[in-house]
Scaffold this motif. Sequence first.
Motif, PDB file in Angstrom:
ATOM      1  N   LYS A 119      15.054 -13.428  -0.251  1.00 44.62           N
ATOM      2  CA  LYS A 119      15.725 -14.673  -0.639  1.00 44.62           C
ATOM      3  C   LYS A 119      16.195 -14.651  -2.090  1.00 44.62           C
ATOM      4  CE  LYS A 119      13.283 -17.198   2.938  1.00 44.62           C
ATOM      5  NZ  LYS A 119      12.352 -18.293   3.292  1.00 44.62           N
ATOM      6  N   ASP A 120      15.629 -15.519  -2.903  1.00 50.71           N
ATOM      7  CA  ASP A 120      16.106 -15.636  -4.281  1.00 50.71           C
ATOM      8  C   ASP A 120      15.317 -14.796  -5.280  1.00 50.71           C
ATOM      9  OD1 ASP A 120      18.027 -17.463  -3.461  1.00 50.71           O
ATOM     10  OD2 ASP A 120      16.644 -19.156  -3.694  1.00 50.71           O
ATOM     11  N   LYS A 121      14.402 -13.956  -4.774  1.00 47.84           N
ATOM     12  CA  LYS A 121      13.598 -13.140  -5.685  1.00 47.84           C
ATOM     13  C   LYS A 121      14.444 -12.045  -6.314  1.00 47.84           C
ATOM     14  CE  LYS A 121       9.121 -13.775  -3.407  1.00 47.84           C
ATOM     15  NZ  LYS A 121       7.984 -13.080  -2.727  1.00 47.84           N
ATOM     16  N   PRO A 122      14.402 -11.884  -7.640  1.00 47.29           N
ATOM     17  CA  PRO A 122      15.184 -10.828  -8.292  1.00 47.29           C
ATOM     18  C   PRO A 122      14.605  -9.447  -7.983  1.00 47.29           C
ATOM     19  CG  PRO A 122      13.786 -11.929  -9.887  1.00 47.29           C
ATOM     20  CD  PRO A 122      13.654 -12.706  -8.608  1.00 47.29           C
ATOM     21  N   PHE A 123      15.446  -8.432  -8.137  1.00 50.51           N
ATOM     22  CA  PHE A 123      15.060  -7.048  -7.797  1.00 50.51           C
ATOM     23  C   PHE A 123      13.804  -6.606  -8.551  1.00 50.51           C
ATOM     24  CE2 PHE A 123      15.291  -2.499  -8.819  1.00 50.51           C
ATOM     25  CZ  PHE A 123      15.289  -1.965  -7.534  1.00 50.51           C
ATOM     26  N   ASN A 124      13.774  -6.867  -9.862  1.00 51.49           N
ATOM     27  CA  ASN A 124      12.640  -6.376 -10.665  1.00 51.49           C
ATOM     28  C   ASN A 124      11.318  -7.018 -10.273  1.00 51.49           C
ATOM     29  OD1 ASN A 124      13.169  -8.896 -11.657  1.00 51.49           O
ATOM     30  ND2 ASN A 124      13.127  -8.321 -13.820  1.00 51.49           N
ATOM     31  N   GLU A 125      11.361  -8.173  -9.601  1.00 45.26           N
ATOM     32  CA  GLU A 125      10.138  -8.849  -9.167  1.00 45.26           C
ATOM     33  C   GLU A 125       9.530  -8.203  -7.922  1.00 45.26           C
ATOM     34  OE1 GLU A 125       8.908 -13.256  -7.512  1.00 45.26           O
ATOM     35  OE2 GLU A 125      10.435 -13.131  -9.103  1.00 45.26           O
ATOM     36  N   VAL A 126      10.387  -7.616  -7.070  1.00 43.82           N
ATOM     37  CA  VAL A 126       9.903  -7.060  -5.798  1.00 43.82           C
ATOM     38  C   VAL A 126       9.986  -5.526  -5.765  1.00 43.82           C
ATOM     39  CG1 VAL A 126      10.486  -9.142  -4.510  1.00 43.82           C
ATOM     40  CG2 VAL A 126      12.196  -7.315  -4.729  1.00 43.82           C
ATOM     41  N   GLU A 127      10.415  -4.930  -6.857  1.00 38.94           N
ATOM     42  CA  GLU A 127      10.578  -3.471  -6.880  1.00 38.94           C
ATOM     43  C   GLU A 127       9.286  -2.740  -6.526  1.00 38.94           C
ATOM     44  OE1 GLU A 127      11.844   0.156  -9.949  1.00 38.94           O
ATOM     45  OE2 GLU A 127      12.033  -1.944 -10.586  1.00 38.94           O
ATOM     46  N   GLY A 128       8.154  -3.149  -7.112  1.00 43.93           N
ATOM     47  CA  GLY A 128       6.882  -2.490  -6.839  1.00 43.93           C
ATOM     48  C   GLY A 128       6.464  -2.614  -5.390  1.00 43.93           C
ATOM     49  N   GLU A 129       6.674  -3.807  -4.812  1.00 45.50           N
ATOM     50  CA  GLU A 129       6.327  -4.038  -3.406  1.00 45.50           C
ATOM     51  C   GLU A 129       7.150  -3.132  -2.494  1.00 45.50           C
ATOM     52  OE1 GLU A 129       6.906  -7.550  -0.072  1.00 45.50           O
ATOM     53  OE2 GLU A 129       6.748  -8.112  -2.194  1.00 45.50           O
ATOM     54  N   ILE A 130       8.465  -3.051  -2.766  1.00 40.45           N
ATOM     55  CA  ILE A 130       9.347  -2.211  -1.944  1.00 40.45           C
ATOM     56  C   ILE A 130       8.991  -0.738  -2.106  1.00 40.45           C
ATOM     57  CG2 ILE A 130      11.737  -1.466  -1.593  1.00 40.45           C
ATOM     58  CD1 ILE A 130      12.607  -4.278  -2.486  1.00 40.45           C
ATOM     59  N   ARG A 131       8.668  -0.353  -3.310  1.00 33.23           N
ATOM     60  CA  ARG A 131       8.274   1.036  -3.577  1.00 33.23           C
ATOM     61  C   ARG A 131       7.081   1.429  -2.697  1.00 33.23           C
ATOM     62  NH1 ARG A 131       9.412   4.418  -7.769  1.00 33.23           N
ATOM     63  NH2 ARG A 131      10.431   2.759  -8.969  1.00 33.23           N
ATOM     64  N   ASN A 132       6.096   0.527  -2.581  1.00 30.93           N
ATOM     65  CA  ASN A 132       4.920   0.789  -1.759  1.00 30.93           C
ATOM     66  C   ASN A 132       5.259   0.833  -0.271  1.00 30.93           C
ATOM     67  OD1 ASN A 132       3.088   0.973  -3.908  1.00 30.93           O
ATOM     68  ND2 ASN A 132       2.766  -1.242  -3.953  1.00 30.93           N
ATOM     69  N   ILE A 133       6.160  -0.023   0.156  1.00 29.11           N
ATOM     70  CA  ILE A 133       6.592  -0.047   1.565  1.00 29.11           C
ATOM     71  C   ILE A 133       7.259   1.272   1.939  1.00 29.11           C
ATOM     72  CG2 ILE A 133       8.238  -1.079   3.195  1.00 29.11           C
ATOM     73  CD1 ILE A 133       7.710  -3.772   1.760  1.00 29.11           C
ATOM     74  N   LEU A 134       8.179   1.729   1.087  1.00 29.46           N
ATOM     75  CA  LEU A 134       8.901   2.972   1.360  1.00 29.46           C
ATOM     76  C   LEU A 134       7.962   4.184   1.324  1.00 29.46           C
ATOM     77  CD1 LEU A 134      12.204   2.355  -0.657  1.00 29.46           C
ATOM     78  CD2 LEU A 134      11.859   2.186   1.812  1.00 29.46           C
ATOM     79  N   ALA A 135       6.993   4.158   0.415  1.00 29.64           N
ATOM     80  CA  ALA A 135       6.019   5.256   0.337  1.00 29.64           C
ATOM     81  C   ALA A 135       5.187   5.314   1.615  1.00 29.64           C
ATOM     82  CB  ALA A 135       5.121   5.080  -0.878  1.00 29.64           C
ATOM     83  N   ALA A 136       4.789   4.153   2.128  1.00 30.08           N
ATOM     84  CA  ALA A 136       3.998   4.100   3.367  1.00 30.08           C
ATOM     85  C   ALA A 136       4.813   4.610   4.554  1.00 30.08           C
ATOM     86  CB  ALA A 136       3.524   2.672   3.615  1.00 30.08           C
ATOM     87  N   GLU A 137       6.106   4.265   4.586  1.00 27.26           N
ATOM     88  CA  GLU A 137       6.976   4.738   5.670  1.00 27.26           C
ATOM     89  C   GLU A 137       7.135   6.253   5.627  1.00 27.26           C
ATOM     90  OE1 GLU A 137      10.643   2.623   5.336  1.00 27.26           O
ATOM     91  OE2 GLU A 137       9.835   0.750   6.172  1.00 27.26           O
TER      92      GLU A 137
END
Length: 268
Positions: A119-137
């Motif tokens: 939604k309205d969350k900026p990239f730098n706020e969710v970058e760490g979360e996405i990084r962990n998701i991609l690493a798990a995949e």
Amino acid sequence: LAYIQGKGYKEEQHGLCEKHGFDHKQCDKTEECETHPIDSLESYRQIIKMIAVQQIIDDWAKEKGITQKSEVKHDFKHIVEEVSLDKLVGKMHQDQLSPEKIDKWEIQKYYDANRGLYKDKPFNEVEGEIRNILAAEKDKKFLPEYIEKLKKNASLSVNYDLLKIDDPAQVELRKNEALFTIHGKPFTLGSFKEEFKELSPETQAKFSTFEARKTLIDQFIAKELLLEEAGDDAADKEDNREIETVKSQYLSQILHKEEIDEKIGQIS
């Protein structure tokens, strides 16, 4: 202190972990062992006690000839293999699968494709979360794909039909035939039967059918390929200490069982 250092322990390590011993790679930074450095009186006491117990067990095993028994040698071999595999997989994770290894463009691509989710969350706020998701995949896919690459370069050949042989006379007759070969090195039907005997009755039951045993052979092949990839270089001090600790734990179980059997015999 000199004696402790000679055994491979270092002052800069942390105290003994109840879960992981001195293998602090598995510890969470909030665990008590991580906040108590080894350079303390209590930690030195723990080490000395552990070394003394290990020495007592080793002396008992040598005196009783336990380490010369074929089944114990067989289990020791597997202990060394497990340490080698753990080291290889750990290195893979560190070199290729840690979140820090995910390229920023991959994170941006995922973010753009899932804007509705964030939604309205900026990239730098969710970058760490996405990084962990991609690493798990990547982690889920990496090992199977890695093993398939090893297979292609291993001159691998497999004869699953040998798994259909259950008659003991036929097994004895054909025990030296190769179930599979890797770079020309055979793993025979006889070797498989010996390894199969070492499995628990529950595990043997799971692999009672032909198709299930094919799956088991595929697991053996994957293990042999990874061990070959790990190489047979001399283990470093940390690996040697881990191997000796696990061996000592294994021997202590034998000692404990013998003591119980002896007490039961006295009661009888």
